[in-house]
Design an enzyme around this catalytic site. Structure first.
Site, short mmCIF file in Angstrom:
data_model
loop_
_atom_site.label_atom_id
_atom_site.label_comp_id
_atom_site.label_asym_id
_atom_site.label_seq_id
_atom_site.Cartn_x
_atom_site.Cartn_y
_atom_site.Cartn_z
N GLY A 20 0.79 -1.23 0.00
CA GLY A 20 0.00 0.00 0.00
C GLY A 20 0.82 1.28 0.00
O GLY A 20 0.34 2.31 0.45
N SER A 21 2.05 1.22 -0.55
CA SER A 21 2.82 2.47 -0.58
C SER A 21 2.19 3.47 -1.55
O SER A 21 2.23 4.69 -1.32
CB SER A 21 4.29 2.22 -0.91
OG SER A 21 4.43 1.77 -2.22
N ILE A 97 -8.03 -9.61 -11.09
CA ILE A 97 -8.50 -9.07 -12.37
C ILE A 97 -10.01 -8.88 -12.28
O ILE A 97 -10.75 -9.85 -12.03
CB ILE A 97 -8.09 -9.99 -13.53
CG1 ILE A 97 -6.56 -9.98 -13.64
CG2 ILE A 97 -8.74 -9.54 -14.84
CD1 ILE A 97 -6.00 -10.92 -14.68
N ASN A 112 -5.36 2.58 -13.12
CA ASN A 112 -4.39 1.61 -12.58
C ASN A 112 -2.99 2.18 -12.76
O ASN A 112 -2.73 2.97 -13.66
CB ASN A 112 -4.51 0.28 -13.33
CG ASN A 112 -3.57 -0.78 -12.78
OD1 ASN A 112 -3.36 -0.87 -11.56
ND2 ASN A 112 -2.97 -1.57 -13.65
N HIS A 114 0.92 0.77 -13.37
CA HIS A 114 1.66 -0.45 -13.72
C HIS A 114 3.15 -0.11 -13.80
O HIS A 114 3.52 0.91 -14.39
CB HIS A 114 1.15 -0.99 -15.06
CG HIS A 114 1.81 -2.28 -15.43
ND1 HIS A 114 1.46 -3.48 -14.86
CD2 HIS A 114 2.81 -2.55 -16.30
CE1 HIS A 114 2.22 -4.44 -15.36
NE2 HIS A 114 3.04 -3.91 -16.24
N ASP A 150 -3.93 -4.42 -18.56
CA ASP A 150 -2.93 -3.36 -18.72
C ASP A 150 -2.94 -2.72 -20.11
O ASP A 150 -1.88 -2.34 -20.63
CB ASP A 150 -1.52 -3.90 -18.41
CG ASP A 150 -1.40 -4.42 -16.98
OD1 ASP A 150 -2.07 -3.86 -16.09
OD2 ASP A 150 -0.64 -5.37 -16.76
C1 GRF Z 1 3.54 -1.27 -7.51
O1 GRF Z 1 4.79 -1.38 -8.15
C2 GRF Z 1 2.43 -1.32 -8.52
O2 GRF Z 1 2.71 -0.65 -9.70
C3 GRF Z 1 2.38 -2.82 -8.76
O3 GRF Z 1 2.52 -3.40 -7.48
C4 GRF Z 1 3.27 -2.52 -6.65
C5 GRF Z 1 2.42 -2.23 -5.46
O4 GRF Z 1 3.09 -1.54 -4.48
N1 GRF Z 1 1.20 -3.19 -9.50
P1 GRF Z 1 2.32 -0.90 -3.25
O5 GRF Z 1 1.38 -1.95 -2.65
O6 GRF Z 1 1.56 0.31 -3.72
O7 GRF Z 1 3.41 -0.53 -2.28
#
Ligand code: GRF
Length: 194
Positions: A20-21, A97, A112, A114, A150
């Site tokens: 969840g960063s 998904i 989203n 990615h 994606d």
């Molecule tokens: C991020 O790199 C996001 O793009 C990918 O998974 C990671 C999730 O990181 N799909 P976080 O949970 O937001 O820290």
């Protein structure tokens, strides 16, 4: 796309599965004046996701749906989102998904992030594949979600150089920092034209 009219910010849900960063950066952004969004709901596909602690810390309503019975869960989620007038969903490290039907119901209102320069390297294990292919650049992309993985319209991308001594983990961590900046920027971009 929904417009941010008047003083009311766009009621937003963030869907997560892990750390969840990105959720953290979105929460911080949502509290700033320039933010068109207000995060009122966090959905996790995993009851042990660290990101859920952030939702609790910031007093944001949160629920876990494990998507075991996907159709039923999705109907419950849609009902919840409609009941609370949620008009934007930000997927942030969300590992499930969503079905075509669900996406249809929220057409043009799901974003989203990615960790690659889409349309290159869709799907999982992006950084391993990028390094294995000796790419010189990678990055991250914020895009609208459509029914293909994606593949929705790109809103913003950040390109970064790959170093000779990069490992998938090093690269992932470096890109993640850029994700935290890119997601808010993309949200501002979408709504600045409204
Ligand atoms: C991020 O790199 C996001 O793009 C990918 O998974 C990671 C999730 O990181 N799909 P976080 O949970 O937001 O820290």
């Amino acid at each position: 796309m929904v417009k941010s009219t008047g003083p009311n910010k766009i009621k937003t849900a963030v869907f997560i599965s892990g750390t969840g960063s990105n959720l953290k950066s979105l929460i911080k952004f949502s509290k700033s004046k320039k933010s068109p969004i207000d995060i009122i709901f966090v959905l996790s596909s995993n009851s042990k996701a660290k990101g859920l602690n952030l939702a609790k810390k910031y007093n944001i309503k949160n629920k876990t749906f494990i998507f075991k019975r996907k159709k039923i869960d999705e109907l419950k989620i849609l009902e919840y989102l409609k009941k609370h007038q949620i008009n934007l969903i930000c997927l942030a490290g969300f590992m499930k998904i969503l079905s075509k039907d669900f996406i249809e119901n929220f057409k043009g209102k799901i974003l989203n992030i990615h960790p690659s320069l889409l349309p290159k390297y869709k799907g999982l294990n992006t950084h391993d594949r990028v390094i294995a292919n000796n790419e010189k650049f990678s990055g991250c992309t914020v895009h609208f979600v459509n029914s293909k993985l994606d593949a929705g319209k790109i809103i913003l991308q950040k390109k970064i150089r790959i170093f000779k001594n990069d490992t998938p983990i090093k690269l992932a961590n470096r890109i993640l920092k850029h994700e935290h900046v890119l997601y808010p920027k993309a949200i501002i971009k979408i709504f600045s034209n409204s």
